[in-house]
Motif scaffolding. Sequence first.
Motif, PDB file in Angstrom:
ATOM      1  N   VAL A  64       0.791  -1.189   0.113  1.00  0.00           N
ATOM      2  CA  VAL A  64       0.048   0.188   0.065  1.00  0.00           C
ATOM      3  C   VAL A  64       0.847   1.483   0.026  1.00  0.00           C
ATOM      4  N   GLU A  65       1.794   1.165   0.950  1.00  0.00           N
ATOM      5  CA  GLU A  65       2.773   2.358   1.065  1.00  0.00           C
ATOM      6  C   GLU A  65       3.688   2.592  -0.224  1.00  0.00           C
ATOM      7  N   MET A  66       4.057   1.582  -1.021  1.00  0.00           N
ATOM      8  CA  MET A  66       4.702   1.590  -2.223  1.00  0.00           C
ATOM      9  C   MET A  66       3.689   2.104  -3.352  1.00  0.00           C
ATOM     10  N   ALA A  67       2.649   1.779  -3.369  1.00  0.00           N
ATOM     11  CA  ALA A  67       1.750   2.060  -4.437  1.00  0.00           C
ATOM     12  C   ALA A  67       1.579   3.554  -4.177  1.00  0.00           C
ATOM     13  N   GLY A  68       1.207   3.902  -3.045  1.00  0.00           N
ATOM     14  CA  GLY A  68       0.954   5.617  -2.832  1.00  0.00           C
ATOM     15  C   GLY A  68       2.130   6.459  -3.259  1.00  0.00           C
ATOM     16  N   ALA A  69       3.347   5.808  -2.745  1.00  0.00           N
ATOM     17  CA  ALA A  69       4.449   6.709  -2.999  1.00  0.00           C
ATOM     18  C   ALA A  69       4.680   6.871  -4.568  1.00  0.00           C
ATOM     19  N   LEU A  70       4.516   5.849  -5.350  1.00  0.00           N
ATOM     20  CA  LEU A  70       4.689   5.728  -6.657  1.00  0.00           C
ATOM     21  C   LEU A  70       3.507   6.557  -7.417  1.00  0.00           C
ATOM     22  N   ALA A  71       2.304   6.419  -6.864  1.00  0.00           N
ATOM     23  CA  ALA A  71       1.295   7.517  -7.386  1.00  0.00           C
ATOM     24  C   ALA A  71       1.492   8.939  -7.186  1.00  0.00           C
ATOM     25  N   GLU A  72       2.250   9.358  -6.037  1.00  0.00           N
ATOM     26  CA  GLU A  72       2.756  10.704  -5.778  1.00  0.00           C
ATOM     27  C   GLU A  72       3.816  10.907  -6.923  1.00  0.00           C
ATOM     28  N   PHE A  73       4.716  10.149  -7.005  1.00  0.00           N
ATOM     29  CA  PHE A  73       5.819  10.285  -7.916  1.00  0.00           C
ATOM     30  C   PHE A  73       5.238  10.648  -9.277  1.00  0.00           C
ATOM     31  N   CYS A  74       4.456   9.948  -9.709  1.00  0.00           N
ATOM     32  CA  CYS A  74       3.643   9.958 -10.881  1.00  0.00           C
ATOM     33  C   CYS A  74       2.946  11.443 -11.267  1.00  0.00           C
ATOM     34  N   LYS A  75       2.282  11.782 -10.097  1.00  0.00           N
ATOM     35  CA  LYS A  75       1.507  12.939 -10.173  1.00  0.00           C
ATOM     36  C   LYS A  75       2.294  14.310  -9.922  1.00  0.00           C
ATOM     37  N   TYR A  76       3.444  14.271  -9.225  1.00  0.00           N
ATOM     38  CA  TYR A  76       4.062  15.430  -8.948  1.00  0.00           C
ATOM     39  C   TYR A  76       5.651  15.507  -9.642  1.00  0.00           C
ATOM     40  N   ILE A  77       6.199  14.430  -9.914  1.00  0.00           N
ATOM     41  CA  ILE A  77       7.764  14.186 -10.109  1.00  0.00           C
ATOM     42  C   ILE A  77       7.573  14.108 -11.862  1.00  0.00           C
ATOM     43  N   LEU A  78       7.146  13.051 -12.305  1.00  0.00           N
ATOM     44  CA  LEU A  78       6.975  12.722 -13.859  1.00  0.00           C
ATOM     45  C   LEU A  78       6.666  13.810 -14.558  1.00  0.00           C
ATOM     46  N   PRO A  79       5.654  14.949 -14.338  1.00  0.00           N
ATOM     47  CA  PRO A  79       5.538  15.921 -15.364  1.00  0.00           C
ATOM     48  C   PRO A  79       6.918  16.951 -15.564  1.00  0.00           C
ATOM     49  N   LYS A  80       7.442  16.909 -14.280  1.00  0.00           N
ATOM     50  CA  LYS A  80       8.491  18.040 -14.241  1.00  0.00           C
ATOM     51  C   LYS A  80       9.872  17.393 -14.951  1.00  0.00           C
ATOM     52  N   ASP A  81      10.178  16.036 -14.562  1.00  0.00           N
ATOM     53  CA  ASP A  81      11.308  15.234 -15.110  1.00  0.00           C
ATOM     54  C   ASP A  81      11.101  14.788 -16.741  1.00  0.00           C
ATOM     55  N   TYR A  82       9.958  14.484 -16.959  1.00  0.00           N
ATOM     56  CA  TYR A  82       9.580  13.825 -18.333  1.00  0.00           C
ATOM     57  C   TYR A  82       8.488  14.722 -18.996  1.00  0.00           C
ATOM     58  N   PRO A  83       8.853  15.828 -19.481  1.00  0.00           N
ATOM     59  CA  PRO A  83       7.582  16.804 -20.080  1.00  0.00           C
ATOM     60  C   PRO A  83       7.259  16.179 -21.335  1.00  0.00           C
ATOM     61  N   GLU A  84       8.067  15.163 -21.791  1.00  0.00           N
ATOM     62  CA  GLU A  84       7.712  14.834 -23.295  1.00  0.00           C
ATOM     63  C   GLU A  84       6.553  13.923 -23.409  1.00  0.00           C
ATOM     64  N   TYR A  85       6.002  13.214 -22.391  1.00  0.00           N
ATOM     65  CA  TYR A  85       4.927  12.578 -22.418  1.00  0.00           C
ATOM     66  C   TYR A  85       4.148  12.896 -21.083  1.00  0.00           C
ATOM     67  N   PRO A  86       2.875  12.653 -21.259  1.00  0.00           N
ATOM     68  CA  PRO A  86       1.717  13.130 -19.938  1.00  0.00           C
ATOM     69  C   PRO A  86       1.929  11.756 -18.953  1.00  0.00           C
ATOM     70  N   SER A  87       1.558  12.375 -17.474  1.00  0.00           N
ATOM     71  CA  SER A  87       1.643  11.564 -16.566  1.00  0.00           C
ATOM     72  C   SER A  87       0.859  10.449 -16.406  1.00  0.00           C
ATOM     73  N   SER A  88      -0.414  10.629 -17.443  1.00  0.00           N
ATOM     74  CA  SER A  88      -1.316   9.469 -17.492  1.00  0.00           C
ATOM     75  C   SER A  88      -0.791   8.280 -18.053  1.00  0.00           C
ATOM     76  N   ILE A  89       0.623   8.331 -18.710  1.00  0.00           N
ATOM     77  CA  ILE A  89       1.212   7.139 -19.347  1.00  0.00           C
ATOM     78  C   ILE A  89       1.697   6.188 -18.213  1.00  0.00           C
ATOM     79  N   MET A  90       1.931   6.569 -17.124  1.00  0.00           N
ATOM     80  CA  MET A  90       2.270   5.858 -15.858  1.00  0.00           C
ATOM     81  C   MET A  90       1.061   5.174 -15.251  1.00  0.00           C
ATOM     82  N   ASN A  91       0.843   3.696 -15.213  1.00  0.00           N
ATOM     83  CA  ASN A  91      -0.275   3.231 -14.721  1.00  0.00           C
ATOM     84  C   ASN A  91       0.378   2.339 -13.545  1.00  0.00           C
ATOM     85  N   ILE A  92      -0.208   2.520 -12.515  1.00  0.00           N
ATOM     86  CA  ILE A  92       0.194   1.762 -11.231  1.00  0.00           C
ATOM     87  C   ILE A  92      -0.992   0.668 -10.897  1.00  0.00           C
TER      88      ILE A  92
END
Length: 455
Positions: A193-221
């Motif tokens: 549960v904690e791993m899933a939540g941490a990955l979801a926050e990574f997807c929501k807040y970090i992915l758009p900044k580090d990987y602007p070439e594709y939307p955060s919706s591309i990362m499914n957990i």
Amino acid sequence: MNVNHSNNTITETACKVTDEICLPDSNLPRVVIIGGGFAGLAMVEKLKHKEVQVVLFDKNNFHQFQPLFYQVATSALEPDSIVFPFRKQINGYKNVLFRLAEVEEIQPSSNSLITSKGNVNYDYLILATGTNTNFFGMDSVESHSLGMKDIRDSLNIRHMMLQNLEQAAITCDEKERDALTNFVIVGGGPAGVEMAGALAEFCKYILPKDYPEYPSSIMNIYLIEAVDELLSTMSEKASSKTLKYLKDLNVKVLLNEAVSNYDGNEVTTKSGKTILAKNLIWTAGVKGQFPNGIDEEHIVRGNRIKTDANLKVEGYENIFAIGDIAALISKDTPKGHPQVAQTAIQQGKYLGDSILNIINNKAIKPFEYKDKGSLATVGKRKAVADLGKFKFSGYFAWLLWSIVHLMSISGFRNKLMVGFNWVVSYFSYEKSNRLIIRNFKPTSSQTKESGQYES
């Protein structure tokens, strides 16, 4: 041997070689503890400065704070902030020694141990060797996925995740990109549960900044759980609230589903569902691990060692087991005590007192576990708490979780580092530097070797 710096001579009386492992000469009873996890260190703390010689064995030279492995895996913390050197821990404990070695076999008939560095004798032996990941005999899953029972596992997960995200930015194959950016966590307990939540926050807040070439919706957990609820050891309220939190974070929770196969590219469940994913993190089960030498008749389900009410291993007079590997089977605990940190700590403290009483020919009382409650977090300001009759969730549960975990970390510097990182993350959602230090290639040996001697 000891070197006398005043006259540069070597004195033979200060220590002796015991079958290759050198230990100081002592007339005190020797208590050997295998494993420097929560249970082993709790016992060391009880026996420090007492009339015993304590020898702690571990294959690592550091204690690992397992509850925060998932934060290292998702780049929220650096590994050195949740590990602490044993020698720094026992500095000033004149009767406590640490030896870096892996214990391979127990020889009860001679009260001795065979280790990777030599042999050693004991008067009392304490097994606190913990658990490793249990893949339930699914070799293909074990070969292509990662557990989370060791700090190295956390770093492997981090490198796997970052490498796959980088590759996803390179490839023009949409199917390949989907597999690289899909994450599957198996096991709906606190770690999953904690791993899933941490990955979801990574997807929501970090992915758009580090990987602007594709939307955060591309990362499914995906979080897969074999039974019909998450956090099955906690209350129904905690379970349902956790499910809501994860769904709000766009985690795809699959209940009553069990993984049957994984080939490194596609996850297959027993019901026939398939998920394309190159990232699978296994938190669905653990099994005890300990050296050879304990009769199989004393080993029970989950590869745990059966003990009596005093945590003495059945069939032996001076061998004890504590922490995750100990199975105290009774009417009240038909499956043994829960394999959590508070159990390990309580058993370590209890057995430390008990050993001293045994040495001094005093009576000992049976071990009694006191459940102080359970906590689990799903992300910032999202947590659940079961504290006796009090069951609550949200910000105050998350604040309590943060305080409890921060105070439990070994070392003032580590507490400061973790606390600082959490404050920065709270206000900015920023995580530590997301660096790929080494190329990660998954192999089955990496999962098999992790987590030894940590309970």
